[in-house]
Write a protein that holds these residues in place. Structure first.
Motif, PDB file in Angstrom:
ATOM      1  N   ALA A 161       0.843  -1.206   0.000  1.00  0.00           N
ATOM      2  CA  ALA A 161       0.000   0.000   0.000  1.00  0.00           C
ATOM      3  C   ALA A 161       0.875   1.252   0.000  1.00  0.00           C
ATOM      4  CB  ALA A 161      -0.935  -0.012   1.209  1.00  0.00           C
ATOM      5  N   ALA A 162       1.964   1.222   0.784  1.00  0.00           N
ATOM      6  CA  ALA A 162       2.860   2.384   0.844  1.00  0.00           C
ATOM      7  C   ALA A 162       3.556   2.613  -0.496  1.00  0.00           C
ATOM      8  CB  ALA A 162       3.892   2.197   1.949  1.00  0.00           C
ATOM      9  N   GLY A 188       1.357   3.451  -6.524  1.00  0.00           N
ATOM     10  CA  GLY A 188       1.701   4.621  -7.318  1.00  0.00           C
ATOM     11  C   GLY A 188       0.623   5.693  -7.391  1.00  0.00           C
ATOM     12  N   ASP A 189      -0.588   5.337  -7.107  1.00  0.00           N
ATOM     13  CA  ASP A 189      -1.695   6.296  -7.204  1.00  0.00           C
ATOM     14  C   ASP A 189      -1.840   7.032  -5.866  1.00  0.00           C
ATOM     15  OD1 ASP A 189      -4.037   7.706  -7.487  1.00  0.00           O
ATOM     16  OD2 ASP A 189      -5.140   6.043  -8.413  1.00  0.00           O
ATOM     17  N   ARG A 190      -1.049   8.078  -5.684  1.00  0.00           N
ATOM     18  CA  ARG A 190      -0.962   8.725  -4.380  1.00  0.00           C
ATOM     19  C   ARG A 190      -2.266   9.415  -3.971  1.00  0.00           C
ATOM     20  NH1 ARG A 190       2.168   5.723  -2.023  1.00  0.00           N
ATOM     21  NH2 ARG A 190       2.071   7.174  -0.297  1.00  0.00           N
ATOM     22  N   SER A 191      -3.036   9.893  -4.938  1.00  0.00           N
ATOM     23  CA  SER A 191      -4.294  10.548  -4.537  1.00  0.00           C
ATOM     24  C   SER A 191      -5.291   9.502  -4.029  1.00  0.00           C
ATOM     25  CB  SER A 191      -4.881  11.364  -5.698  1.00  0.00           C
ATOM     26  OG  SER A 191      -5.080  10.523  -6.815  1.00  0.00           O
ATOM     27  N   VAL A 221      -6.406  -0.879   3.420  1.00  0.00           N
ATOM     28  CA  VAL A 221      -4.979  -1.201   3.245  1.00  0.00           C
ATOM     29  C   VAL A 221      -4.844  -2.353   2.247  1.00  0.00           C
ATOM     30  CG1 VAL A 221      -2.885  -2.052   4.369  1.00  0.00           C
ATOM     31  CG2 VAL A 221      -4.322  -0.348   5.527  1.00  0.00           C
ATOM     32  N   GLU A 222      -5.686  -3.382   2.416  1.00  0.00           N
ATOM     33  CA  GLU A 222      -5.598  -4.537   1.515  1.00  0.00           C
ATOM     34  C   GLU A 222      -5.922  -4.149   0.069  1.00  0.00           C
ATOM     35  OE1 GLU A 222      -8.023  -7.390   3.516  1.00  0.00           O
ATOM     36  OE2 GLU A 222      -6.440  -7.862   4.948  1.00  0.00           O
ATOM     37  N   MET A 255      -0.373   6.932   8.337  1.00  0.00           N
ATOM     38  CA  MET A 255       0.587   7.993   8.059  1.00  0.00           C
ATOM     39  C   MET A 255       1.820   7.456   7.338  1.00  0.00           C
ATOM     40  SD  MET A 255       0.095  10.322  11.490  1.00  0.00           S
ATOM     41  CE  MET A 255       1.643  11.204  11.281  1.00  0.00           C
ATOM     42  N   ALA A 256       2.293   6.290   7.740  1.00  0.00           N
ATOM     43  CA  ALA A 256       3.460   5.686   7.069  1.00  0.00           C
ATOM     44  C   ALA A 256       3.123   5.328   5.626  1.00  0.00           C
ATOM     45  CB  ALA A 256       3.930   4.447   7.831  1.00  0.00           C
ATOM     46  N   ILE A 257       1.899   4.845   5.403  1.00  0.00           N
ATOM     47  CA  ILE A 257       1.483   4.498   4.038  1.00  0.00           C
ATOM     48  C   ILE A 257       1.399   5.765   3.185  1.00  0.00           C
ATOM     49  CG2 ILE A 257      -0.497   3.678   2.679  1.00  0.00           C
ATOM     50  CD1 ILE A 257      -0.936   1.540   4.884  1.00  0.00           C
ATOM     51  N   MET A 258       0.824   6.830   3.756  1.00  0.00           N
ATOM     52  CA  MET A 258       0.704   8.092   3.024  1.00  0.00           C
ATOM     53  C   MET A 258       2.071   8.721   2.770  1.00  0.00           C
ATOM     54  SD  MET A 258      -2.705   9.777   4.714  1.00  0.00           S
ATOM     55  CE  MET A 258      -2.681  11.235   3.661  1.00  0.00           C
TER      56      MET A 258
END
Lengths: 281, 281
Positions: free
Chosen positions: A156-157, A160-163, A195-196, A241-244
């Motif tokens: 998840a982190a 590539g699709d950050r939005s 997350v999954e 937060m770590a994933i973002m």
């Protein structure tokens, strides 16, 4: 039925064997991988019954026509003409799909088969049966969660699709989170589901959901989590937060710590459970 | 049934999106995790039918009495007395177990239900249906194999029972390995089955076997592997040596490289396949 004959966990281990070895609580009824796959390659498989073939064709048509939950399937007459099978075979095919909860048969006049959303929980339930027959214990379930959950967090982190990532994780950053009732369960389940889904691989997602569903049904709902709910939200927030922040290793580590903490909480409440066979009921 | 209406892979991706993003080939029919689990926690589940309850009890009795494949279950009269249900419910319970291929009903006089070994391939087949309905592609299956297979290899290398590890890996160290016919398939399947069993966790093993069975049935058996069989044996040998030498990272890396090579081989033979939906038939 006579008395229980299975050995107590670890009873078959000979002295001097390493502590890493697992107990053997019951016979494993799984056939070996070689046995399972051998006939695929050199012998024809059991020919599918007509009803199974028709069921598969109906499923393919549902997917290719992009039908969704609540959509109606064609009438029996239309399906008989389309699939060119007997009424008995068609009805058996529909019954097979109904048993799997892939369609619902609306009764009465104007009724008929409608598409339903499929719930991976049904697959998790079937998996539980195999685990029971394979002799798997809750200890092994815990280990599997500790392996699978960090994989999703790490992926998840790296998504590539950050939005998409931001939108999916945002609700879990709020300081105020529900601590009771259905809202609590919805938010905490939604977190892991998100997350999954962000892991971006539906095979891995489905395996994660199988393990997650068994975890949820056998562990979470049988444990009083009231005292640790604040902490659960805080840990979800840190993982989000770590994933973002695009920190795959940190997200994986935090997810592992999160479940390791829950396993410890569970051990305090129900220590004897760890060596028990995963139930099927 | 009308024309195929699903979009071509990637057609829904908007411009400028990252290459890591996945195509969206069809609607995902899975219900969300929150939706799936919400009712577990605050509402009672659908009450199990009598036949389901009896089926579960029969399964528990098979396991607790340590019955194995070929063992006979008690007579209908004995089961009616033991489970205290109607003949109709008992027969429906046995039919449920028979459909799952957990028991076989031997016909004729002196016949009756006998226990069979359960084949995780049946579970893999059901999983394939969910993947198809969830819109998963072969690309995602490949990625999942590259994630799951190294986990088993790494855990196998860390297995504490070194004599078990040696015994299990020894057959794959031989220079002479079968290159044709059933013997080839038995040996290559046996290798992966042995590694998964050495991972020492039946939950992880079952997830690995689900993915492995889908890989085997959809990929391996549809590809002519003749030219690479020598190399496959050589790679298995190297992995076996790393596992025996207690080198978890190396074993994991070699296992990943092994499957990555097979994926490349597959890409050469069937490039268009990668973005196709995982079939169900």
């Amino acid at each position: 039925m006579t008395s229980q004959e299975n050995a107590s966990p670890g009873a078959e281990a000979s002295p001097g064997e390493d502590a890493e070895q697992l107990p053997a609580p019951g016979r494993n009824l799984w056939v070996s991988l070689a046995q399972s796959n051998a006939d695929l390659t050199d012998q024809p498989r059991r020919p599918a019954k007509t009803a199974e073939t028709v069921a598969a064709a109906i499923v393919r048509d549902i997917v290719s026509r992009n039908l969704g939950p609540g959509d109606t399937l064609p009438s029996e007459a239309a399906m008989l003409a389309h699939y060119r099978v007997s009424r008995a075979s068609l009805r058996e095919a529909l019954r097979l799909l109904e048993v799997q909860e892939l369609i619902r048969l609306k009764p009465g006049p104007g009724g008929g088969p409608i598409v339903t959303a499929v719930d991976p929980r049904n697959l998790a339930k079937m998996t539980t049966l195999y685990l029971h027959l394979g002799g798997a214990t809750y200890q092994e379930l815990f280990e599997a969660v500790l392996v699978m959950a960090p994989i999703s967090a790490e992926r998840a982190a790296r998504n590539g699709d950050r939005s998409l990532v931001s939108a999916a994780m945002k609700p879990f950053l709020l300081e105020e989170q529900p601590l009771q009732g259905p809202a609590y369960w919805t938010v905490t389940n939604e977190f892991h589901g998100s997350v999954e889904a962000l892991a971006g691989n539906r095979v891995i997602e489905l395996l994660g959901r199988i393990v997650g569903n068994i975890w949820h049904e056998h562990i979470v709902t049988r444990m009083d989590t009231g005292a640790v709910r604040e902490q659960i939200h805080a840990e979800h927030r840190d993982i989000a937060m770590a994933i973002m922040a695009k920190q795959p290793s940190k997200a994986a580590r935090l997810m592992r710590d999160h479940f390791a903490g829950l396993v410890e909480e569970y051990r305090r409440h129900w220590p004897g459970r760890f060596d028990e066979l995963i139930e099927w009921d």
